[in-house]
Scaffold this active site. Structure first.
Site, PDB file in Angstrom:
ATOM      1  CD  GLU A   7      -1.849  -2.316   1.098  1.00  0.00           C
ATOM      2  OE1 GLU A   7      -2.786  -3.044   0.606  1.00  0.00           O
ATOM      3  OE2 GLU A   7      -0.755  -2.426   1.838  1.00  0.00           O
TER       4      GLU A   7
ATOM      5  CG  HIS B  28      -9.915  -8.059   7.316  1.00  0.00           C
ATOM      6  ND1 HIS B  28      -9.165  -8.184   8.260  1.00  0.00           N
ATOM      7  CD2 HIS B  28      -9.873  -7.530   6.442  1.00  0.00           C
ATOM      8  CE1 HIS B  28      -8.228  -9.126   7.590  1.00  0.00           C
ATOM      9  NE2 HIS B  28      -8.422  -8.266   5.891  1.00  0.00           N
TER      10      HIS B  28
END
Length: 391
Positions: A127, A196
């Site tokens: 990322e 998450h």
């Protein structure tokens, strides 16, 4: 990386148009004015014209009987990408599995076949690297849309988003603009576990130089994404994992939504409820009970998390004199805390009761479903809070 639309892209756009109503009326003038925002030389100084055009477009679309077409929210986001990538060859998409796989929630399904693998670029699981690459591409004149497979993963790119994305236009003395969109799924889903189930609004809100918006319906998801792509500012678009399969009829005509404007969901007179994203639906469930009990709440989806639309919010508070904020973000340092502070600073004399904020618990989100539900605001809590405020 700036490549003209391929024959496949042109055919795809034509197919997208054919599956809609056969007789589509001309696009309203106000929408054409708003569309002009993509032209070279258009600056943020003219943003007011675009905003006014968007408001006018809403009125024209609401008053015209065009039928529209039904889409799920992920399909509305996909439509926005197809339309913008077809119209502007500098728009591209970067992220993990956005190519052949079509994205983790299928927002980019089929885009690599339409526009090629240079404009829909699959990346490694890195990322910080691909977000930094997107920022560099934006500095060189492209308009990248960076997808985080899960918003929690973008914490790995926090340095790039903060020190580069938010600050480079200032630290370069205005030599660079960063027209980038950073988007992806977040929020508390269904037993996705703590890592998450992140709500990164609270992390990103203190970064100077970026805008933040949260979509909650297929209509505003498409309109906000299109507006974000056309903006010369870096924009973070928050999408909720549980809203991708929401279905709604949206206009066949092109439209955009203002990045700085809240949405009036339900007019009322007794109390203002401010919310966004998934909590909009918890609030509306609670409203059904409240109306049956004789209450008349006004509901506003703030949509713009940074900056707040204090004009719309203030007008509502001046009418109801009471306010309840409902969010899924964390209580400490969350969006609700910042919004409550802004309300106290700007509208203290209009309040007849202290502003109340219902937020998620300051704990990691549990995996167990019953414990997960207990950490998030539920409709029964909203009903109880309204009854207490209105006593």
């Amino acid at each position: 990386m700036a490549v003209a639309p391929s024959p496949q892209a042109t055919a795809a756009a034509a197919a997208l148009s054919r599956h809609r109503s056969a007789a589509v009326p001309p696009v309203p003038r106000s929408v054409r004015v708003a569309t002009a925002a993509r032209r070279p030389g258009w600056t943020r100084a003219r943003a007011g014209l675009v905003a006014r055009a968007v408001v006018a477009a809403k009125g024209e679309l609401a008053s015209s009987d065009t039928g529209g077409h039904e889409v799920l929210m992920f399909e509305a986001l996909r439509e926005a990408m197809i339309e913008e990538m077809t119209l502007d060859p500098t728009v591209c998409m970067i992220g993990e599995d956005v190519g052949d796989y079509g994205g983790s929630y299928k927002v980019s399904k089929g885009l690599s076949e339409m526009f090629g693998d240079l404009r829909v670029l699959d990346t490694p699981i890195a990322e910080n690297s691909f977000t930094g690459m997107g920022i560099g591409a934006a500095m060189q004149g492209l308009r990248p849309v960076v997808e985080g497979m899960n918003m929690g993963f973008l914490l790995l790119a926090y340095n790039q988003i903060s020190n580069n994305c938010g600050m480079l236009p200032y630290t370069s003395g205005g030599q660079f603009k960063i027209p980038i969109v950073i988007r992806g799924p977040g929020g508390v889903g269904r037993q996705l576990g703590a890592e998450h189930s992140q709500r990164l609004e609270s992390y990103f809100q203190s970064i100077p130089g970026i805008q933040m918006v949260a979509c909650s319906t297929p209509y505003n998801a498409k309109g906000l994404l299109k507006a974000a792509i056309r903006s010369d500012n870096p924009v973070v678009l928050f999408e909720h994992v549980l809203l991708y399969n929401l279905k709604e009829k949206i206009p066949d005509e092109e439209y955009i939504c203002s990045l700085e404007e809240a949405e009036m969901v339900r007019p009322g007179s007794q109390l203002t409820i401010l919310t966004y994203s998934r909590m909009r639906y918890h609030v509306m469930q609670a409203v059904k009970t409240l109306v049956n009990k004789g209450y008349d709440p006004e509901v506003i989806d703030i949509r713009s998390l940074k900056p707040f639309d204090l004009h719309t919010i203030g007008n509502s508070i001046k009418k109801t004199h009471r306010v309840l904020i409902v969010e899924e973000c964390m209580r400490t340092g969350g969006i609700g805390a910042s919004l409550r502070s802004a309300i106290i600073d700007n509208f203290w004399d209009e309040l007849d009761a202290r502003p109340v904020c219902l937020s998620s618990q300051d704990v990691p989100t549990p995996y167990a479903a019953t414990l997960e539900d207990a950490t998030v605001v539920q409709p029964a809590q909203i009903v109880a809070a309204v009854e207490e405020i209105c006593q």
